[in-house]
Write a protein that holds these residues in place. Structure first.
Motif, mmCIF file in Angstrom:
data_model
loop_
_atom_site.group_PDB
_atom_site.id
_atom_site.type_symbol
_atom_site.label_atom_id
_atom_site.label_comp_id
_atom_site.label_asym_id
_atom_site.label_seq_id
_atom_site.Cartn_x
_atom_site.Cartn_y
_atom_site.Cartn_z
ATOM 1 N N ASN A 1 1.138 -1.206 0.427
ATOM 2 C CA ASN A 1 0.540 0.473 0.504
ATOM 3 C C ASN A 1 1.374 1.165 -0.215
ATOM 4 O O ASN A 1 1.778 1.828 1.130
ATOM 5 C CB ASN A 1 -0.767 0.009 0.956
ATOM 6 N N PRO A 2 1.177 2.099 -1.113
ATOM 7 C CA PRO A 2 1.689 3.434 -0.979
ATOM 8 C C PRO A 2 1.871 4.294 -0.275
ATOM 9 O O PRO A 2 2.293 5.312 0.184
ATOM 10 C CB PRO A 2 1.813 3.209 -2.126
ATOM 11 N N GLU A 3 -0.001 4.581 0.104
ATOM 12 C CA GLU A 3 -0.251 5.811 1.112
ATOM 13 C C GLU A 3 0.446 5.038 2.111
ATOM 14 O O GLU A 3 0.743 6.541 2.683
ATOM 15 C CB GLU A 3 -2.113 6.347 0.782
ATOM 16 N N ALA A 4 0.176 4.200 2.753
ATOM 17 C CA ALA A 4 0.413 3.735 4.075
ATOM 18 C C ALA A 4 2.291 4.109 3.929
ATOM 19 O O ALA A 4 2.090 4.379 5.064
ATOM 20 C CB ALA A 4 0.184 2.914 4.279
ATOM 21 N N TRP A 5 2.320 3.894 3.290
ATOM 22 C CA TRP A 5 3.854 4.222 3.552
ATOM 23 C C TRP A 5 4.881 5.372 3.750
ATOM 24 O O TRP A 5 5.770 5.806 4.275
ATOM 25 C CB TRP A 5 4.937 3.278 1.808
ATOM 26 N N ASN A 6 3.360 6.220 2.742
ATOM 27 C CA ASN A 6 3.841 7.280 2.282
ATOM 28 C C ASN A 6 3.513 8.308 3.470
ATOM 29 O O ASN A 6 4.388 9.297 4.451
ATOM 30 C CB ASN A 6 3.472 8.369 1.474
ATOM 31 N N LEU A 7 2.615 8.115 4.226
ATOM 32 C CA LEU A 7 1.785 8.250 5.078
ATOM 33 C C LEU A 7 3.061 8.162 6.591
ATOM 34 O O LEU A 7 3.096 8.793 8.238
ATOM 35 C CB LEU A 7 0.298 7.844 6.157
ATOM 36 N N LYS A 8 3.549 6.456 6.453
ATOM 37 C CA LYS A 8 4.137 6.371 7.640
ATOM 38 C C LYS A 8 6.148 7.160 8.072
ATOM 39 O O LYS A 8 6.432 7.720 9.408
ATOM 40 C CB LYS A 8 4.518 4.501 7.650
ATOM 41 N N GLY A 9 6.482 7.640 6.936
ATOM 42 C CA GLY A 9 6.931 8.498 6.213
ATOM 43 C C GLY A 9 6.965 9.400 6.745
ATOM 44 O O GLY A 9 7.663 10.103 7.737
ATOM 45 N N LEU A 10 5.859 9.824 6.971
ATOM 46 C CA LEU A 10 5.541 12.087 7.076
ATOM 47 C C LEU A 10 5.639 11.296 8.791
ATOM 48 O O LEU A 10 6.309 12.566 9.351
ATOM 49 C CB LEU A 10 4.044 12.328 6.664
ATOM 50 N N VAL A 11 4.660 10.397 9.383
ATOM 51 C CA VAL A 11 5.277 10.027 11.336
ATOM 52 C C VAL A 11 6.522 10.595 11.224
ATOM 53 O O VAL A 11 6.978 11.036 12.368
ATOM 54 C CB VAL A 11 4.195 8.937 11.871
ATOM 55 N N HIS A 12 7.378 9.573 10.750
ATOM 56 C CA HIS A 12 8.501 9.631 10.777
ATOM 57 C C HIS A 12 9.776 10.615 10.629
ATOM 58 O O HIS A 12 10.429 11.455 11.027
ATOM 59 C CB HIS A 12 9.311 8.612 10.285
ATOM 60 N N TYR A 13 9.248 12.254 9.275
ATOM 61 C CA TYR A 13 9.323 12.711 9.435
ATOM 62 C C TYR A 13 8.951 14.171 10.533
ATOM 63 O O TYR A 13 10.231 14.815 11.293
ATOM 64 C CB TYR A 13 8.659 13.881 8.390
ATOM 65 N N LYS B 1 10.186 2.718 0.271
ATOM 66 C CA LYS B 1 8.824 1.811 -0.401
ATOM 67 C C LYS B 1 7.769 1.924 -0.989
ATOM 68 O O LYS B 1 7.012 0.894 -1.600
ATOM 69 C CB LYS B 1 8.573 0.865 1.158
ATOM 70 N N ALA B 2 6.907 2.902 -0.329
ATOM 71 C CA ALA B 2 5.629 3.829 -1.423
ATOM 72 C C ALA B 2 5.948 4.058 -2.876
ATOM 73 O O ALA B 2 5.049 3.016 -3.390
ATOM 74 C CB ALA B 2 5.309 5.253 -1.059
ATOM 75 N N ILE B 3 6.829 4.659 -3.518
ATOM 76 C CA ILE B 3 8.313 4.275 -4.798
ATOM 77 C C ILE B 3 7.969 2.790 -5.038
ATOM 78 O O ILE B 3 7.721 2.624 -6.513
ATOM 79 C CB ILE B 3 8.430 5.475 -4.942
ATOM 80 N N GLU B 4 8.148 2.037 -4.414
ATOM 81 C CA GLU B 4 8.686 0.382 -4.844
ATOM 82 C C GLU B 4 6.786 0.021 -5.137
ATOM 83 O O GLU B 4 6.831 -0.464 -6.235
ATOM 84 C CB GLU B 4 9.162 -0.411 -4.026
ATOM 85 N N SER B 5 6.752 0.576 -4.477
ATOM 86 C CA SER B 5 4.714 -0.475 -4.716
ATOM 87 C C SER B 5 3.744 0.515 -6.020
ATOM 88 O O SER B 5 3.358 -0.057 -6.738
ATOM 89 C CB SER B 5 4.083 -0.030 -3.439
ATOM 90 N N ASP B 6 4.729 2.399 -5.957
ATOM 91 C CA ASP B 6 3.544 2.853 -6.835
ATOM 92 C C ASP B 6 4.459 3.443 -8.105
ATOM 93 O O ASP B 6 4.753 4.554 -6.667
ATOM 94 C CB ASP B 6 2.213 3.245 -6.662
ATOM 95 N N PRO B 7 5.230 3.176 -8.589
ATOM 96 C CA PRO B 7 6.785 4.306 -9.088
ATOM 97 C C PRO B 7 6.046 5.932 -10.204
ATOM 98 O O PRO B 7 6.570 6.696 -10.036
ATOM 99 C CB PRO B 7 6.751 3.671 -10.120
ATOM 100 N N THR B 8 4.800 6.144 -9.929
ATOM 101 C CA THR B 8 4.148 7.707 -9.910
ATOM 102 C C THR B 8 3.528 8.776 -9.384
ATOM 103 O O THR B 8 2.948 8.685 -9.615
ATOM 104 C CB THR B 8 3.406 6.934 -11.532
ATOM 105 N N TYR B 9 3.887 7.700 -8.089
ATOM 106 C CA TYR B 9 3.049 8.056 -6.846
ATOM 107 C C TYR B 9 4.492 9.488 -6.597
ATOM 108 O O TYR B 9 5.334 10.059 -5.326
ATOM 109 C CB TYR B 9 3.707 7.193 -5.343
ATOM 110 N N GLY B 10 3.526 10.149 -7.081
ATOM 111 C CA GLY B 10 4.656 11.983 -7.577
ATOM 112 C C GLY B 10 4.705 12.412 -5.483
ATOM 113 O O GLY B 10 5.561 13.376 -5.577
ATOM 114 N N MET B 11 3.818 12.560 -4.390
ATOM 115 C CA MET B 11 3.892 13.093 -3.374
ATOM 116 C C MET B 11 5.094 12.060 -2.698
ATOM 117 O O MET B 11 5.495 12.415 -2.367
ATOM 118 C CB MET B 11 2.758 12.714 -2.460
#
Length: 373
Positions: free
Chosen positions: A101-113, A127-137
């Motif tokens: 799930n790319p959104e969950a990985w991305n949001l997890k990254g924001l928590v660590h940030y 890991k979000a990008i690995e799941s979706d290479p076109t995930y611009g955010m």
């Protein structure tokens, strides 16, 4: 509308029918109450009542503990009340259900940030990008985290990738404090040029207007304008302002043809001016018919093949860029995602794809009528 306390129907079969209909919506549809609670939670979040929203989302999860949609919103609400530990647990629950799930990985990254743990944040967005290479955010966030880790060349590459996916990320980066480490780099200066060029395309022709719309410092805007003039991407003229003259900037004619221009009208409303007459509209319309059939048949290979008709410049790609720029970009991203995820992605996004092509066809039909008349 039937009144709630009206007399019962004299027809017993009608009464049975109404009863069955009620049971179907309230009992057979086991997700009915969860959806109702989910919607209530969303409304509470919109009203910034995050604590109340959390209670409602947790109630919804008692009905369906593994509902990713509800878990995602609960994690988001926890994150925004700075309950970072619980937010991480929730995103981990989502990833236990769907590790890609790319959104969950991305949001997890924001928590660590937010916790200033930039290495872990970087690992999550990768890991979000690995799941979706076109995930611009996710690419944009990766650029931020790399900058904060002082990995300047890698940060610029990630930022450029995010801008290729969504040009709005260029403007966003201008005032983002996370890019303090890369702002002096030549690569970032080129991103500033992209932002200035886009501002001119939208109809802002003076230095003051460009500074206002891009958030650039005046010196950076002037530097970008000089570079764009040197490269022949823009031209400079003058207009009279009282007793003095001020410089105005416009796209060079060949660039205007490729990008199209937006002209500011009354009250600042943007009016699109197409760069040149639309050609081969009938061929484009036929391609839409073919791709619609492929999508409805859920034929991935055929859909990808026909997508090339809208992407390839030697086919209808140039027309799409000139007349349907956003749609062209969306189709290009769909093609990449279809190659990565296959039929599941096609089924999930089938309705969205059909709506986009329906809208394009409506516009083409209007243009054909205008040409005929």
């Amino acid at each position: 509308m039937k009144k709630p306390f009206s007399k019962k129907s004299k027809d017993p079969e009608e009464s049975i029918s109404k009863k069955e209909e009620f049971e179907e919506t309230s009992i057979v549809d086991s997700d009915y109450n969860r959806k109702k609670l989910f919607k209530k939670g969303i409304n509470l979040m919109a009203d910034e009542k995050l604590e109340d929203a959390i209670v409602v989302f947790e109630q919804a999860l008692r009905i369906d503990p593994n509902n990713v949609e509800t878990l995602m919103k609960l994690g988001y609400a926890r994150f925004h009340i700075d309950d970072h530990g619980e937010a991480l647990k929730i995103y981990d629950r989502i990833l236990d259900i769907d590790v890609t799930n790319p959104e969950a990985w991305n949001l997890k990254g924001l928590v660590h940030y937010e916790q200033k743990n930039y290495s872990k944040a970087l690992d999550s967005v990768e890991k979000a990008i690995e799941s979706d290479p076109t995930y611009g955010m996710a690419w944009y966030n990766k650029a931020c985290f790399l900058s904060l880790l002082n990995q300047v060349p890698e940060s610029l590459e990630a930022l450029k990738r995010s801008i290729e996916i969504d040009v709005k990320n260029a403007r966003k980066s201008i005032r983002d404090k996370d890019f303090a480490n890369v702002r002096i780099e030549e690569g970032f200066k080129r991103i500033q040029e992209v932002v200035v060029l886009e501002s001119i395309r939208q109809g802002y022709h003076t230095l003051g207007a460009i500074v206002w719309t891009t958030f650039l410092d005046k010196a950076d805007a002037e530097s970008a304008l000089r570079k764009l003039l040197e490269k022949g991407l823009i031209i400079q003229n003058e207009k009279r302002d009282g007793l003095s003259k001020i410089p105005i900037y416009d796209l060079a004619p060949n660039i205007a043809e490729k990008m199209g221009k937006e002209k500011k009208g009354l009250f600042g409303i943007t009016k699109k001016r197409l760069p040149k007459p639309v050609k081969n509209l009938k061929e484009l319309s036929q391609a839409i018919q073919s791709v619609r059939e492929a999508i409805e048949e859920e034929d991935v290979d055929k859909t990808i093949e026909i997508f090339d008709e809208f992407i390839d410049p030697s086919k209808s790609g140039e027309q799409m860029i000139e007349n349907f720029f956003d749609e062209h970009r969306e189709i290009r991203l769909w093609k990449i995602r279809l190659k990565d995820r296959g039929q599941d992605y096609l089924i999930e996004n089938k309705d969205k794809m059909l709506v986009l092509f329906d809208n394009v066809e409506v516009t083409i039909t209007k243009k054909l009528r205008n040409e005929i008349s």
